[in-house]
Structure formats: C-alpha cells, structure tokens
Design an enzyme around this catalytic site. Structure first.
Site, PDB file in Angstrom:
ATOM      1  N   HIS A  13      -1.782   3.591  -8.288  1.00  0.00           N
ATOM      2  CA  HIS A  13      -2.184   2.721  -9.382  1.00  0.00           C
ATOM      3  C   HIS A  13      -1.986   3.423 -10.715  1.00  0.00           C
ATOM      4  CE1 HIS A  13      -5.840   4.992  -8.361  1.00  0.00           C
ATOM      5  NE2 HIS A  13      -6.246   4.787  -9.599  1.00  0.00           N
ATOM      6  N   ASN A  21      -3.041   9.223 -11.720  1.00  0.00           N
ATOM      7  CA  ASN A  21      -3.636  10.417 -11.130  1.00  0.00           C
ATOM      8  C   ASN A  21      -3.142  10.528  -9.694  1.00  0.00           C
ATOM      9  OD1 ASN A  21      -5.287  10.841 -13.455  1.00  0.00           O
ATOM     10  ND2 ASN A  21      -6.669   9.280 -12.708  1.00  0.00           N
ATOM     11  N   HIS A  77       0.843  -1.192   0.000  1.00  0.00           N
ATOM     12  CA  HIS A  77       0.000   0.000   0.000  1.00  0.00           C
ATOM     13  C   HIS A  77       0.880   1.245   0.000  1.00  0.00           C
ATOM     14  CE1 HIS A  77      -3.638   2.361   0.609  1.00  0.00           C
ATOM     15  NE2 HIS A  77      -2.836   3.167   1.274  1.00  0.00           N
ATOM     16  N   HIS A 105      -3.321   3.375 -14.797  1.00  0.00           N
ATOM     17  CA  HIS A 105      -4.333   2.961 -15.759  1.00  0.00           C
ATOM     18  C   HIS A 105      -3.614   2.604 -17.054  1.00  0.00           C
ATOM     19  CE1 HIS A 105      -7.786   4.796 -13.504  1.00  0.00           C
ATOM     20  NE2 HIS A 105      -6.782   5.502 -13.009  1.00  0.00           N
TER      21      HIS A 105
END
Length: 114
Positions: free
Chosen positions: A100, A87, A46, A102
């Site tokens: 993350h 983002n 995380h 995309h």
C-alpha cells in the site's frame, strides 16, 4: 488472503471511507490519519510488500502511480502538493502486510517522515 485486513476492506467485509476504486486498485481514507488528507492506495491483488513486486505484477504499481494525480485531485490536494510513502517491512513501519501507498497532504509536510 483471508486474514488480511486490506483484503477484507477491498471485499467490503470491513467498512471504509472509499475515495477511489477501479478494477485494479482501491483507495480509502486512513482511520488514523497523520495529515489532514491521508489516503491509502492498495492493489486489489494481494501483494505482501514492495519486496514481492515482480515483472508479473509490477503493472499494478504503474497503474497506482498513473492514478495518483486523479486521487489527489479528488482529495483536493493535487495543486498544493502531496507526499507518497511506502513502508516495506517491520523496521520500516509496515503494519499491514498488503502492499500500500500513503498519499498525504493538506498541510506543509516539511521534512517530517511518517
């Protein structure tokens, strides 16, 4: 992180459509795709966002980018091209605060941004 949806997906507590997995990363199809192929690639560790990448955890980002071509090939978009987007923060459109990327393709994406 116990309340993070991506951590729950990685742990198998929430079902996902897995595309790729190894000991450091997990990639799965986005449930609200913005392109014919829309895969999210997340580190298993995380990390909140790009602002939290440090010398101690930056290797996972390098690992993600070393696997992007393989994941794009699995999705059938390696040769035609794809876009990778991250983002960082609310104003950039980050809605899940777990780092993350995309991976998007399957059509001409032109200059449109997600």
């Amino acid at each position: 992180m116990s309340d993070c949806i991506f951590c729950k997906i990685i742990n198998g507590d929430i079902p996902s459509s897995k595309v790729y997995e190894d000991d450091k990363i997990y990639a799965f199809n986005d449930i609200s795709p913005q392109a014919p192929v829309h895969i999210l690639i997340v580190p298993k560790e995380h990390i909140c966002c790009a602002n939290m990448i440090t010398p101690d955890n930056a290797d996972v980002v390098a690992h993600i980018f070393s696997k992007v071509g393989e994941i794009a090939a699995l999705a059938g978009i390696k040769d035609e091209g794809y876009r990778i987007i991250n983002n960082c923060g609310k104003n950039a459109g980050q809605t899940v605060f777990h780092l993350h990327f995309h991976l998007m393709g399957g059509k001409d994406l032109g200059e449109k941004l997600v």
